[in-house]
Design a protein around this motif. Structure first.
Motif, mmCIF file in Angstrom:
data_model
loop_
_atom_site.group_PDB
_atom_site.id
_atom_site.type_symbol
_atom_site.label_atom_id
_atom_site.label_comp_id
_atom_site.label_asym_id
_atom_site.label_seq_id
_atom_site.Cartn_x
_atom_site.Cartn_y
_atom_site.Cartn_z
ATOM 1 N N LEU A 1 1.534 6.186 -2.014
ATOM 2 C CA LEU A 1 0.875 5.115 -2.656
ATOM 3 C C LEU A 1 1.556 4.779 -3.847
ATOM 4 O O LEU A 1 1.327 3.894 -4.476
ATOM 5 C CB LEU A 1 -0.812 5.494 -3.009
ATOM 6 N N SER A 2 2.491 5.746 -4.211
ATOM 7 C CA SER A 2 2.824 5.308 -5.851
ATOM 8 C C SER A 2 3.720 4.074 -5.544
ATOM 9 O O SER A 2 4.194 3.339 -6.701
ATOM 10 C CB SER A 2 4.075 6.689 -6.308
ATOM 11 N N ALA A 3 4.362 3.642 -4.440
ATOM 12 C CA ALA A 3 5.136 2.477 -4.136
ATOM 13 C C ALA A 3 4.053 1.430 -3.905
ATOM 14 O O ALA A 3 4.687 0.321 -3.683
ATOM 15 C CB ALA A 3 6.194 2.682 -3.119
ATOM 16 N N GLY A 4 2.983 1.362 -4.007
ATOM 17 C CA GLY A 4 1.880 0.404 -3.613
ATOM 18 C C GLY A 4 1.455 0.431 -2.433
ATOM 19 O O GLY A 4 2.035 1.269 -1.610
ATOM 20 N N GLY A 5 0.638 -0.380 -2.238
ATOM 21 C CA GLY A 5 -0.108 -0.504 -0.756
ATOM 22 C C GLY A 5 -1.452 -1.071 -0.669
ATOM 23 O O GLY A 5 -2.227 -1.243 -1.974
ATOM 24 N N GLU A 6 -1.978 -1.635 0.202
ATOM 25 C CA GLU A 6 -3.152 -2.501 0.357
ATOM 26 C C GLU A 6 -4.227 -1.768 1.449
ATOM 27 O O GLU A 6 -5.183 -1.858 1.195
ATOM 28 C CB GLU A 6 -3.132 -3.731 0.818
ATOM 29 N N LEU A 7 -3.340 -1.025 2.656
ATOM 30 C CA LEU A 7 -4.369 -0.264 3.501
ATOM 31 C C LEU A 7 -3.717 0.996 3.785
ATOM 32 O O LEU A 7 -2.515 1.285 3.969
ATOM 33 C CB LEU A 7 -4.459 -1.087 4.730
ATOM 34 N N VAL A 8 -4.569 2.059 3.827
ATOM 35 C CA VAL A 8 -4.276 3.304 4.213
ATOM 36 C C VAL A 8 -4.961 3.769 5.564
ATOM 37 O O VAL A 8 -6.130 3.639 5.735
ATOM 38 C CB VAL A 8 -4.609 4.467 3.172
ATOM 39 N N THR A 9 -4.043 4.273 6.522
ATOM 40 C CA THR A 9 -4.617 4.547 7.692
ATOM 41 C C THR A 9 -4.444 6.042 7.909
ATOM 42 O O THR A 9 -3.255 6.704 7.829
ATOM 43 C CB THR A 9 -3.847 3.744 9.012
ATOM 44 N N LEU A 10 -5.639 6.850 8.251
ATOM 45 C CA LEU A 10 -5.432 8.269 8.357
ATOM 46 C C LEU A 10 -5.746 8.529 9.801
ATOM 47 O O LEU A 10 -6.938 8.180 10.083
ATOM 48 C CB LEU A 10 -6.476 8.913 7.562
ATOM 49 N N VAL A 11 -4.978 9.305 10.282
ATOM 50 C CA VAL A 11 -5.300 9.430 11.842
ATOM 51 C C VAL A 11 -5.290 11.096 11.816
ATOM 52 O O VAL A 11 -4.300 11.903 11.975
ATOM 53 C CB VAL A 11 -4.027 8.888 13.018
#
Length: 552
Positions: A500-510
């Motif tokens: 996430l340090s590079a940015g992001g809008e959505l995290v998906t955890l499987v």
């Protein structure tokens, strides 16, 4: 390392580095393959051609050959293993270089390399029935021009560097020479592969280490925001034909097959052969010499194309491959299927809910090309998108796609390296769109998704993050070990924070079967507390890996 002489050892390094470079770049090159037929295989064909060349050089090495024998082995291997239009032209380029270098001293000097590059460009141009600007032929000519413009006192290594720079400049200009490339927002695929080969020659002579970021320097569009017009260009090529390396992408009657074969024949038999094949189809390239030729043509009449070879001499290694059919403007949903390869039943269920057909594999038992080809056929669709979801499956997926195309299917392989990239691709899949438009959207979505994974080390090993011991928790980001620790939860937090340090809008955890209770909730809280505006989605994947992470 100082500059190296152009001798047999340099040819061995060149062939090895070129193979490694094309192995890294071929997915990108496949993705921008517009001409002669937009079937997404130029990178693969060039890789397989250079693989054959490298194998021939390696086989000749124990005999300690000189420069002449090494370059002739490289050219002969490329000729024997040439694949597709681009691979056939590359084989002739290598042959032209071999003819010039084998006739000179060892090691070869700057003047010898200049002559070799010029002969390569000229012989390839002459081998193509209808040469067009904006292709790898243009890039080859620019490389020769730049080599000749290098300072008079330059060494061979400096001439190679100048040729490589000239090739890159010419590659960047190809969209201005072919309107369809400009529409697609891409450079020429064959020219991109030639830049990779020339860059490998530069590396072999300069003494520098092979460049691992080569594909980032090929002026290729990036998957996340690239070539939105590619759809239109593909449609344009299907509907109107287009000038590729050697003329229209389809014959007047609609070339349905790619026919290639090796031909044992005297040179005197070639003019009538060219005339007959030219009347049967297009994309005609005949390369070789000394009685052995590689013939390539696109035609609606494969039988007569082979018969023409029989009349000229003895054809062998005959390959007849179906070319992709022109799709309807709006194919119905039932005309297309997505096949996803997945490591667990939970992930399979997620993808099936998104409309995909799934092939679940067990750990340590990756599917081969035959199994993947059977899955493509079992989809019972005219158009199939394959999501391998694993780096290790790329070769098998490419081979399966080739088999399926030979059976008349239209197949695209999205280079998904992780199941979370496959989920991202499926999220934007829309069967009502044109096939190319759908493939580009899915490729962009997958490419815009960084992927992470937790694993437990089975033994002591060297990794990119240091030495791990058996039982250590490994945190991987984009396929490389980034974190080594003792706690699944702590390593997961560290990996997620880095991603996430590079940015992001959505995290998906499987979440996998071995994940500790509460891991997903702990990570969700970490995202809420430290990354405002980032949403989190959790899935139960039941895969062996404790956790898969995707960041879009």
């Amino acid at each position: 390392m100082p500059p190296q002489p152009l001798d047999a050892a340099a040819v061995q390094r060149w062939s090895r580095i070129a193979l490694e470079a094309l192995g890294r770049a071929r997915e990108d090159i496949d993705a921008i393959n517009v001409f002669p037929v937009p079937d997404g295989d130029t990178g693969t064909n060039l890789y397989l051609t250079v693989e054959s060349a490298a194998q021939a050089v390696a086989a000749a090495a124990p005999a300690a050959p000189g420069l002449g024998e090494a370059v002739r082995a490289m050219a002969h291997g490329a000729l024997i293993g040439a694949r597709g239009n681009s691979g056939t032209i590359l084989a002739q380029l290598l042959r032209g270089m071999a003819e010039a270098l084998a006739a000179g001293p060892e090691p070869a000097g700057a003047a010898d390399l200049r002559r070799a590059l010029r002969r390569a460009a000229r012989s390839a141009h002459e081998a193509v029935a209808h040469p067009a600007e904006g292709t790898m032929l243009t890039v080859a000519a620019a490389a020769a021009d730049a080599a000749e413009a290098a300072p008079a006192g330059a060494r061979a290594a400096e001439v190679a560097a100048a040729a490589c720079a000239g090739a890159r400049t010419a590659l960047a200009a190809t969209p201005g020479q072919l309107p369809a490339l400009a529409e697609a927002g891409v450079v020429d695929a064959g020219g991109s592969g030639l830049v990779a080969v020339l860059d490998a020659l530069d590396a072999a002579l300069s003494g520098r280490a092979p460049d691992p970021s080569l594909r980032d320097r090929l002026a290729l569009p990036r998957a996340g925001g690239a070539h939105p017009a590619l759809t239109h260009a593909h449609a344009h090529a299907h509907e109107h034909g287009g000038e590729g390396e050697d003329g229209p992408g389809r014959a007047a009657g609609g070339a349905a097959f790619e026919v290639t074969y090796l031909l044992d024949a005297p040179e005197a038999a070639l003019p009538p052969l060219r005339a007959r094949l030219g009347a049967l189809g297009d994309s005609l390239v005949v390369v070789g010499g000394e009685g052995l030729w590689h013939v390539h043509v696109h035609t609606a009449e494969p039988g007569p194309a082979v018969e023409a070879g029989i009349e000229a001499g003895r054809p062998h290694r005959i390959r007849i491959t179906g070319l992709p059919p022109a799709p309807p403007a709006r194919p119905p949903a039932a005309a297309r299927a997505v096949v996803a390869v997945l490591p667990g039943d939970g992930l399979a269920g997620l993808c099936e809910q998104a409309g995909a057909l799934t092939l679940t594999v067990r750990p340590g038992e990756p599917p081969g090309a035959g199994e993947l080809a059977a899955a493509l056929a079992a989809a019972h669709a005219r158009e199939v998108v394959l999501l391998p979801n694993d780096d290790a499956l790329w070769h098998a997926a490419a081979a399966a796609a080739e088999r399926a195309r030979a059976e008349g299917l239209r197949v695209a392989v999205i280079p998904t390296r992780s199941p979370v990239q496959g989920l991202a691709a499926l999220a934007v899949h829309a069967a009502e769109r044109r096939f190319d438009e759908d493939v580009v959207a899915m490729t962009a979505a997958a490419g815009a998704t960084r992927f992470g994974e937790l694993a437990v080390a089975e033994r002591q090993s060297w990794t990119t993050a240091g030495i791990c011991q058996a039982g250590d928790v490994l945190g991987l980001i984009d396929g490389d070990v980034a974190v080594i620790g003792g706690s699944l939860a702590e390593v997961a937090e560290d990996v997620l924070g880095r991603m996430l340090s590079a940015g992001g809008e959505l995290v998906t955890l499987v979440v996998g079967a071995a994940a500790p209770p509460g891991l997903a909730a702990r990570l969700q809280e970490r995202v809420r507390a430290g990354h405002l505006g980032v949403d989190t989605v959790v899935h139960d994947g039941t895969q062996d890996a404790p956790l898969l992470i995707g960041v879009e």
